[in-house]
Design an enzyme around this catalytic site. Sequence first.
Site, PDB file in Angstrom:
ATOM      1  N   GLY A   1       0.554  -1.246   0.055  1.00 41.64           N
ATOM      2  CA  GLY A   1       0.065  -0.227   0.079  1.00 41.64           C
ATOM      3  C   GLY A   1       0.899   1.343  -0.153  1.00 41.64           C
ATOM      4  O   GLY A   1       0.257   2.299   0.530  1.00 41.64           O
TER       5      GLY A   1
ATOM      6  N   MET B   1      -4.370  -6.832  -7.272  1.00 37.38           N
ATOM      7  CA  MET B   1      -3.564  -8.023  -8.227  1.00 37.38           C
ATOM      8  C   MET B   1      -4.955  -8.866  -8.795  1.00 37.38           C
ATOM      9  O   MET B   1      -4.465 -10.205  -8.876  1.00 37.38           O
ATOM     10  CB  MET B   1      -2.625  -8.749  -7.312  1.00 37.38           C
ATOM     11  CG  MET B   1      -1.434  -7.954  -7.205  1.00 37.38           C
ATOM     12  SD  MET B   1      -0.791  -6.999  -8.710  1.00 37.38           S
ATOM     13  CE  MET B   1       0.813  -6.137  -8.060  1.00 37.38           C
TER      14      MET B   1
ATOM     15  N   HIS C   1       0.352   1.255 -13.046  1.00 38.40           N
ATOM     16  CA  HIS C   1       1.090  -0.220 -13.543  1.00 38.40           C
ATOM     17  C   HIS C   1       2.713   0.438 -13.644  1.00 38.40           C
ATOM     18  O   HIS C   1       3.017   1.405 -14.246  1.00 38.40           O
ATOM     19  CB  HIS C   1       0.520  -0.656 -14.744  1.00 38.40           C
ATOM     20  CG  HIS C   1       1.237  -1.806 -15.362  1.00 38.40           C
ATOM     21  ND1 HIS C   1       0.947  -3.149 -14.601  1.00 38.40           N
ATOM     22  CD2 HIS C   1       2.241  -1.972 -16.109  1.00 38.40           C
ATOM     23  CE1 HIS C   1       1.760  -3.856 -15.485  1.00 38.40           C
ATOM     24  NE2 HIS C   1       2.412  -3.454 -16.338  1.00 38.40           N
TER      25      HIS C   1
HETATM   26  C1  GAR Z   1       2.977  -1.206  -7.790  1.00 34.82           C
HETATM   27  O1  GAR Z   1       4.222  -1.320  -8.253  1.00 34.82           O
HETATM   28  C2  GAR Z   1       2.090  -1.203  -8.709  1.00 34.82           C
HETATM   29  O2  GAR Z   1       2.421  -0.541  -9.580  1.00 34.82           O
HETATM   30  C3  GAR Z   1       1.809  -2.698  -8.999  1.00 34.82           C
HETATM   31  O3  GAR Z   1       1.814  -3.270  -7.512  1.00 34.82           O
HETATM   32  C4  GAR Z   1       2.769  -2.301  -6.834  1.00 34.82           C
HETATM   33  C5  GAR Z   1       1.938  -2.085  -5.601  1.00 34.82           C
HETATM   34  O4  GAR Z   1       2.663  -1.463  -4.671  1.00 34.82           O
HETATM   35  N1  GAR Z   1       0.660  -2.818  -9.920  1.00 34.82           N
HETATM   36  C6  GAR Z   1       0.591  -3.790 -10.760  1.00 34.82           C
HETATM   37  O5  GAR Z   1       1.435  -4.487 -11.051  1.00 34.82           O
HETATM   38  C7  GAR Z   1      -0.845  -3.991 -11.483  1.00 34.82           C
HETATM   39  N2  GAR Z   1      -0.641  -4.545 -12.766  1.00 34.82           N
HETATM   40  P1  GAR Z   1       2.030  -0.658  -3.432  1.00 34.82           P
HETATM   41  O6  GAR Z   1       0.957  -1.787  -2.855  1.00 34.82           O
HETATM   42  O7  GAR Z   1       3.302  -0.330  -2.651  1.00 34.82           O
HETATM   43  O8  GAR Z   1       1.196   0.466  -3.852  1.00 34.82           O
END
Ligand code: GAR
Length: 211
Positions: A14, A94, A113
Site C-alpha cells: 500500500g 492483483m 502499472h
Molecule cells: C506497484 O508497483 C503497482 O504499480 C503494482 O503493484 C505495486 C503495488 O505497490 N501494480 C501492478 O503491477 C498492477 N498490474 P504498493 O502496494 O506499494 O502500492
Amino acid sequence: MKKLGLGVLASGRGTNLQAIIDACAEGRVPAVVKVVVSDVEAALALERARSAGIPAVYLDPGKFKTKLEPERELEYARFLKEHGTDLVLLAGFMRVLHSDFLSAFAGRILNVHPALLPSFPGLHAQKQALDRGVRFSGCTVHFVDDSVDGGPIVLQAVVPVHQDDTEETLSTRILKEEHRIYCEAVRLFAEGRLLVEGRKVRILDKPAGEC
Ligand code: GAR
C-alpha cells in the site's frame, strides 16, 4: 465544494495508497479516501488506512486466484458505493475486474502499472523490462477497461534502466514515480480535466463544461 470520494482496492503493502492519503491530507489532491478494500486479509494497506482513520475491510474474493467471483464483484462494488466512492483507485490490486464491477463504475476506475504500457502488461512488469533489455522503463496511470492493463492512458513517467539494476532497484526507482503521477492523475480527474476520446485521454486546461 464537495470533495471527490475515493475508494481504493489494494492487495499488498500500500505505498501508492499512502501517497494518495498523504496528498489528500496535505491538500495537494482535492479528494478524500473514503474506504479501502483488500482481497488479502493481512495486507499492510489495510493497516495504513486504519492508521489514517479510514474504514478498511477485507472482503473475501472467492475461489479464483486472478479475478473475483461474480457475486463477490457485486459485493465489492456495493461496498465501495455505500461508502461514498466516486472514483475507484486500484493500488497494487492483483485481480482483473470484469463487467459487473466495470459497469458499476464506468469511466471511474484508475490503475497504476509499473511499466510504460502497452509494453510489459501483467505480472512482474519490472522483471519483464529487465529481461527484455530495455534502456528505459517507467510507469503508467490508465483508466481501467476489460483488458489487462490496456485502458486509455492518463499519465506516464520514464525511468532509466541501469546496467547493474536488479528487479528490486528498478522497482524502487519506478515506485517513486508511481507515487508522483498517481496523485497527479487523481488531481486532474478531481478537477474534471480528463476527457476520454476513444483510446486517448485529453488533458484539459479547464474543467469540461467551463469556457
Ligand atoms: C506497484 O508497483 C503497482 O504499480 C503494482 O503493484 C505495486 C503495488 O505497490 N501494480 C501492478 O503491477 C498492477 N498490474 P504498493 O502496494 O506499494 O502500492
